[in-house]
Every structure is written in C-alpha cells, then in structure tokens.
Design an enzyme around this catalytic site. Structure first.
Site, PDB file in Angstrom:
ATOM      1  N   HIS A 188       9.684 -34.581  -2.297  1.00  0.00           N
ATOM      2  CA  HIS A 188       9.013 -34.957  -1.051  1.00  0.00           C
ATOM      3  C   HIS A 188       9.850 -34.521   0.154  1.00  0.00           C
ATOM      4  CE1 HIS A 188       5.923 -37.094   1.137  1.00  0.00           C
ATOM      5  NE2 HIS A 188       6.831 -37.762   1.823  1.00  0.00           N
ATOM      6  N   SER A 244       3.815 -35.268   5.388  1.00  0.00           N
ATOM      7  CA  SER A 244       3.614 -36.636   4.910  1.00  0.00           C
ATOM      8  C   SER A 244       2.637 -37.382   5.832  1.00  0.00           C
ATOM      9  CB  SER A 244       4.966 -37.351   4.796  1.00  0.00           C
ATOM     10  OG  SER A 244       4.866 -38.547   4.062  1.00  0.00           O
ATOM     11  N   ASP A 290       7.185 -34.108  -6.419  1.00  0.00           N
ATOM     12  CA  ASP A 290       6.946 -35.179  -5.449  1.00  0.00           C
ATOM     13  C   ASP A 290       6.289 -36.369  -6.144  1.00  0.00           C
ATOM     14  OD1 ASP A 290       6.000 -36.796  -3.294  1.00  0.00           O
ATOM     15  OD2 ASP A 290       5.953 -35.043  -1.990  1.00  0.00           O
TER      16      ASP A 290
END
Length: 262
Positions: free
Chosen positions: A216, A119, A188
C-alpha cells in the site's frame, strides 16, 4: 498549506490536481510522488492539495514521515455525526479551491485536466471525476480552467464521496465512464477493495488497470513508475491534453516522447 512543484518551466503546462491519502498531507504526498513527478514534468504541472480535517498519521506514515505533520484526512476520522455530508463536501471543495487559486496566483495558467489520488485521495479523485461527468456544481464549472478528463487512482476504494447531493440524486447510473487509470499493488492488504472500485464503480471500457508487485504505497522504483506514466501519457493523448515536451535548460526534454514510443 498546499505544496507545489516550484519549477517555473511548468507554469504554462496543463495541471494535475494531486490528492494525498488519509493520515498524511500534501508535503508527504509530494515526496511520495517524486519519481512520478519527475517523469511527468515535461508535460504536466502537478499541484498537491491539503485535506481539511485533522487526522492521526496513517500506520505506514510514522516510520518515515512522523516529523512531517500536521496530518490530514479528506473525511472526518473517526466519523463525526455533528458534521453533515453537505458540510464535509463544502470543506473538501473549499480546500481544493484554495489550492487552485493559490497556484493561479503563483503564475500558473494551464488547464486543470486530470486528478491523481492515493488511497483515500483516490476515492476523492474518482468522486471529482464522477462529478465532472454528471455536471455537478462545486469546483467543476466554477473555474473556467477546470476540465478534468481522466483520473489516476492509486490504491483507491469506493464508494464515491457525495460532493453534490442534488446532482447525485438525479444521476441514472453510479458508474464512472470518464477514463480512469487504476494502479493496484498485488501485496496490498486492501487489494480486493481496490478491485471493487474498478469492477463496481467504473466502466471497464474506459478504465485501464496496472498491477505491480508492491504493497500500500505509491510506486517509487523507476521501472514501476514508468509503467504508470506511460499509461497516463497514453490516456492524456487520447483525451487531447498531452503537451509536447518543453524546453528546459536550453535543451528539449524527451522523457514523455520516449515513454510513448517504447
């Protein structure tokens, strides 16, 4: 404080710098990467850095890791206009230097050959590799053992974080051409942003894509993690930083060899 794998059998191995997502920390990311770490351990030492800025926990963190604070971010959240981009970069690089120096003091001496991030950490990982590509200052070049050759970008998005303003101003292309491995969860919510990092900011000739049926998060099922590790070992072999399986517990671990031969 950065969290490191404690296994001394990894001290001689090439090292991968691991960067957690926003609203987590090094301890949490180490737990999230536990399956990847196990599969990579015959070949690499993974070292987990801690971001410099305080943060609220990420929305997917509280349910499992709410007692694992303090929570950190690689960039100020929310954005703080009193902290210039130059000072943000300095704080980031100081955190990474601390991680490198602490691991050196623990007795590890392998070359730093790759960076892996999730991320927000993947965005930073891409930025570090871009800095390496363009000869920026900061941590790259300061330490003789830092020679990032590829990056693993788990659910990362652009644009790059400017770590060296002078170097960024002089580059002719904003495209990352050193090898990158992009890992995208098809469930995601940020998938389109992750695809944008691949399509807009990375050279498709040197980028590889892994898609998996997840949201995610870091892949933790063995079948999903194996695919990621196979690609890491493939790129590591191509870039000349793959170490043969090490002797552990009196026997030879062939995890990496098996993955490559499949």
């Amino acid at each position: 404080m950065p969290a490191k794998l404690p296994d001394d059998t990894t001290l001689r191995l090439p090292r991968i710098l691991c960067l957690h997502g926003g609203g987590t920390n090094a301890r949490i990311f180490r737990a999230q990467c536990r399956v990847l770490s196990t599969l990579l351990s015959p070949h690499f030492r993974l070292c987990f850095a801690e971001a410099p800025f305080p943060s609220q926990p990420g929305p997917d963190v509280v349910s499992v890791y709410r007692h694992f604070g303090d929570f950190k971010s690689w960039i100020p959240m929310p954005p703080n206009p009193s902290i210039s981009p130059t000072n943000v970069a300095k704080k980031i690089l100081n955190s990474l230097r601390h991680t490198i120096e602490e691991d050196d003091r623990s007795g590890a001496d392998g070359e730093w050959v790759a960076v892996l991030g999730f991320s927000q950490g993947a965005r930073l990982a891409a930025s570090l590799l871009f800095q390496e590509q363009n000869g920026g200052s900061g941590m790259v070049g300061v330490y003789g053992g830092v020679n990032f050759r590829f990056a693993v970008l788990l659910a990362g998005r652009g644009p790059m974080i400017p770590l060296d303003m002078d170097a960024m101003a002089s580059v002719s292309s904003a495209v990352l051409s050193l090898p990158t491995i992009h890992v995208h969860g098809l469930q995601d919510p940020g998938l389109e942003h992750h695809r944008e990092l691949l399509e807009r900011y990375c050279n498709r000739e040197t980028a590889s894509l892994i898609e998996w049926e997840g949201n995610h998060r870091v892949p933790i099922k063995m079948k999903d993690a194996r695919v990621v590790v196979e690609e890491i070992l493939k790129i590591a072999q191509k870039t000349g930083c793959l170490v043969p399986p090490t002797i552990q517990g009196g026997g030879t671990s062939n995890c990496g060899a098996l993955l490559l031969d499949r």
